[in-house]
Motif scaffolding. Structure first.
Motif, PDB file in Angstrom:
ATOM      1  N   MET A 131       0.836  -1.191   0.000  1.00  0.00           N
ATOM      2  CA  MET A 131       0.000   0.000   0.000  1.00  0.00           C
ATOM      3  C   MET A 131       0.879   1.251   0.000  1.00  0.00           C
ATOM      4  SD  MET A 131      -3.023   1.096   2.644  1.00  0.00           S
ATOM      5  CE  MET A 131      -3.949  -0.377   2.223  1.00  0.00           C
ATOM      6  N   ARG A 132       0.553   2.195  -0.861  1.00  0.00           N
ATOM      7  CA  ARG A 132       1.313   3.438  -0.950  1.00  0.00           C
ATOM      8  C   ARG A 132       0.508   4.566  -0.314  1.00  0.00           C
ATOM      9  NH1 ARG A 132       5.202   5.323  -4.656  1.00  0.00           N
ATOM     10  NH2 ARG A 132       4.868   3.447  -5.893  1.00  0.00           N
ATOM     11  N   THR A 133       1.176   5.367   0.498  1.00  0.00           N
ATOM     12  CA  THR A 133       0.564   6.561   1.069  1.00  0.00           C
ATOM     13  C   THR A 133       1.440   7.763   0.752  1.00  0.00           C
ATOM     14  OG1 THR A 133      -0.374   5.273   2.897  1.00  0.00           O
ATOM     15  CG2 THR A 133      -0.328   7.666   3.161  1.00  0.00           C
ATOM     16  N   ILE A 134       0.809   8.801   0.231  1.00  0.00           N
ATOM     17  CA  ILE A 134       1.507  10.050  -0.069  1.00  0.00           C
ATOM     18  C   ILE A 134       0.863  11.169   0.737  1.00  0.00           C
ATOM     19  CG2 ILE A 134       2.190  11.698  -1.834  1.00  0.00           C
ATOM     20  CD1 ILE A 134       2.028   9.510  -3.907  1.00  0.00           C
ATOM     21  N   TYR A 135       1.674  11.885   1.474  1.00  0.00           N
ATOM     22  CA  TYR A 135       1.212  13.063   2.219  1.00  0.00           C
ATOM     23  C   TYR A 135       1.646  14.299   1.442  1.00  0.00           C
ATOM     24  CZ  TYR A 135       0.797   9.615   5.945  1.00  0.00           C
ATOM     25  OH  TYR A 135       0.466   8.498   6.681  1.00  0.00           O
ATOM     26  N   GLU A 188       2.200  10.055  12.094  1.00  0.00           N
ATOM     27  CA  GLU A 188       1.386   9.276  11.153  1.00  0.00           C
ATOM     28  C   GLU A 188       2.158   8.134  10.516  1.00  0.00           C
ATOM     29  OE1 GLU A 188      -1.810   9.340   9.810  1.00  0.00           O
ATOM     30  OE2 GLU A 188      -2.388  10.654  11.465  1.00  0.00           O
ATOM     31  N   VAL A 189       3.417   8.368  10.212  1.00  0.00           N
ATOM     32  CA  VAL A 189       4.206   7.375   9.476  1.00  0.00           C
ATOM     33  C   VAL A 189       4.828   6.388  10.463  1.00  0.00           C
ATOM     34  CG1 VAL A 189       6.166   7.037   7.935  1.00  0.00           C
ATOM     35  CG2 VAL A 189       4.677   9.034   7.651  1.00  0.00           C
ATOM     36  N   PRO A 190       4.665   5.086  10.240  1.00  0.00           N
ATOM     37  CA  PRO A 190       5.234   4.099  11.163  1.00  0.00           C
ATOM     38  C   PRO A 190       6.750   4.239  11.299  1.00  0.00           C
ATOM     39  CG  PRO A 190       3.725   3.056   9.588  1.00  0.00           C
ATOM     40  CD  PRO A 190       3.939   4.454   9.121  1.00  0.00           C
ATOM     41  N   VAL A 217      11.126   6.394   4.009  1.00  0.00           N
ATOM     42  CA  VAL A 217      10.321   7.569   3.667  1.00  0.00           C
ATOM     43  C   VAL A 217      11.089   8.393   2.645  1.00  0.00           C
ATOM     44  CG1 VAL A 217       9.295   9.709   4.530  1.00  0.00           C
ATOM     45  CG2 VAL A 217       9.218   7.641   5.937  1.00  0.00           C
ATOM     46  N   GLU A 218      10.387   8.849   1.612  1.00  0.00           N
ATOM     47  CA  GLU A 218      10.975   9.767   0.638  1.00  0.00           C
ATOM     48  C   GLU A 218      10.289  11.119   0.764  1.00  0.00           C
ATOM     49  OE1 GLU A 218      12.487   6.948  -3.025  1.00  0.00           O
ATOM     50  OE2 GLU A 218      10.418   7.697  -3.085  1.00  0.00           O
ATOM     51  N   LEU A 219      11.073  12.175   0.633  1.00  0.00           N
ATOM     52  CA  LEU A 219      10.574  13.542   0.787  1.00  0.00           C
ATOM     53  C   LEU A 219      10.918  14.339  -0.464  1.00  0.00           C
ATOM     54  CD1 LEU A 219       9.467  15.947   2.450  1.00  0.00           C
ATOM     55  CD2 LEU A 219      11.719  16.084   3.551  1.00  0.00           C
ATOM     56  N   ARG A 266       8.402   5.230  -8.204  1.00  0.00           N
ATOM     57  CA  ARG A 266       9.397   4.781  -7.226  1.00  0.00           C
ATOM     58  C   ARG A 266       8.738   3.764  -6.289  1.00  0.00           C
ATOM     59  NH1 ARG A 266      13.654   9.021  -7.019  1.00  0.00           N
ATOM     60  NH2 ARG A 266      14.199   8.324  -4.928  1.00  0.00           N
ATOM     61  N   PRO A 267       9.486   2.776  -5.788  1.00  0.00           N
ATOM     62  CA  PRO A 267       8.879   1.707  -4.991  1.00  0.00           C
ATOM     63  C   PRO A 267       8.550   2.078  -3.554  1.00  0.00           C
ATOM     64  CG  PRO A 267      11.241   1.348  -5.229  1.00  0.00           C
ATOM     65  CD  PRO A 267      10.915   2.524  -6.092  1.00  0.00           C
ATOM     66  N   CYS A 268       8.977   3.241  -3.081  1.00  0.00           N
ATOM     67  CA  CYS A 268       8.766   3.608  -1.680  1.00  0.00           C
ATOM     68  C   CYS A 268       7.277   3.736  -1.357  1.00  0.00           C
ATOM     69  CB  CYS A 268       9.477   4.929  -1.384  1.00  0.00           C
ATOM     70  SG  CYS A 268       9.457   5.387   0.352  1.00  0.00           S
ATOM     71  N   GLU A 269       6.851   3.156  -0.231  1.00  0.00           N
ATOM     72  CA  GLU A 269       5.429   3.137   0.125  1.00  0.00           C
ATOM     73  C   GLU A 269       4.990   4.334   0.965  1.00  0.00           C
ATOM     74  OE1 GLU A 269       4.488  -0.559   1.978  1.00  0.00           O
ATOM     75  OE2 GLU A 269       4.751  -1.722   0.138  1.00  0.00           O
ATOM     76  N   HIS A 270       5.929   5.121   1.462  1.00  0.00           N
ATOM     77  CA  HIS A 270       5.593   6.297   2.276  1.00  0.00           C
ATOM     78  C   HIS A 270       6.351   7.497   1.718  1.00  0.00           C
ATOM     79  CE1 HIS A 270       3.594   3.840   5.375  1.00  0.00           C
ATOM     80  NE2 HIS A 270       4.548   2.949   5.099  1.00  0.00           N
ATOM     81  N   GLN A 271       5.598   8.408   1.121  1.00  0.00           N
ATOM     82  CA  GLN A 271       6.208   9.558   0.464  1.00  0.00           C
ATOM     83  C   GLN A 271       5.550  10.848   0.931  1.00  0.00           C
ATOM     84  OE1 GLN A 271       5.317   7.755  -3.373  1.00  0.00           O
ATOM     85  NE2 GLN A 271       7.479   7.787  -3.906  1.00  0.00           N
TER      86      GLN A 271
END
Length: 213
Positions: free
Chosen positions: A1-5, A46-48, A53-55, A143-148
């Motif tokens: 699951m991908r989440t983008i803030y 919010e982020v585990p 994490v990518e910013l 990109r494969p990162c799930e938290h961005q």
């Protein structure tokens, strides 16, 4: 699951000075810096812990300053991307808002809106603005990162969300996803259906503790 803030930078000097933002390189006010710290704390909660994490951030000072507050808590370096900038208002950038208001030609209710000339020398069309935001977003989601985390501007948020839900660029002429300065929008894609959700739009509860609970 991908989440983008998606973060819209908080109060900047062009807001309080009454001048046009766009590519004018304003910086955060003291209130904006405090809000950026609050944004960082909310995202950290919010982020585990322990996940990658990518910013990503627009390269203008007000977004960089916001991203730097987030980076401090996550121990990452912001990836600066000028394509995430606000719309360029050409020669109006940094001038009094009244100057732009006197010259601005609004788009028609029907007809050509994406390539519409707003009457200001050097201003971007909505088509050009959308194309660069969409290109930036395409690279983020590949990109494969799930938290961005993406730090951008209030106007550009519309195009970030439109890209996320795969709205064709030709349809964004009438699109508007409004969000206040210093807000957080949460986007999510599930692993089963691969549906793309707008979980929340323009959340500012972290800026007003009285609204919590």
């Amino acid at each position: 699951m991908r989440t983008i803030y998606v973060v819209t930078h908080p109060e900047a000097t062009h807001h309080v000075e009454g001048v046009v933002g766009g590519w004018h390189d304003s910086e955060l006010t003291p209130a904006g810096l405090r809000a950026a710290a609050s944004i960082a704390q909310v995202l950290r909660a919010e982020v585990p812990d322990g996940v990658d994490v990518e910013l990503f951030s627009s390269d203008l000072r007000r977004t960089r300053q916001t991203a730097e507050k987030v980076a401090e808590l996550f121990g990452v370096k912001p990836i600066l991307d000028r394509r995430l900038r606000e719309k360029s208002y050409g020669e109006a950038g940094g001038r009094p808002q009244e100057w732009l208001d006197q010259r601005f030609v609004p788009p028609p209710a029907v007809g050509e809106r994406l390539e519409h000339d707003e009457g200001v020398e050097g201003a971007e069309t909505k088509a050009a603005w959308a194309q660069r935001i969409y290109a930036a977003m395409d690279e983020v989601v590949q990109r494969p990162c799930e938290h961005q985390i993406i730090v951008t501007h209030g106007g550009s948020l519309t195009l970030v969300v439109a890209s996320w839900i795969k709205m064709p660029i030709k349809a964004v002429g009438h699109a508007s996803f409004r969000a206040p300065s210093g807000s957080i929008t949460t986007l999510r894609e599930d692993d089963f259906f691969h549906n793309r959700q707008v979980v929340s739009l323009g959340d500012t509860r972290h800026l007003d503790p009285a609204k919590d609970g």
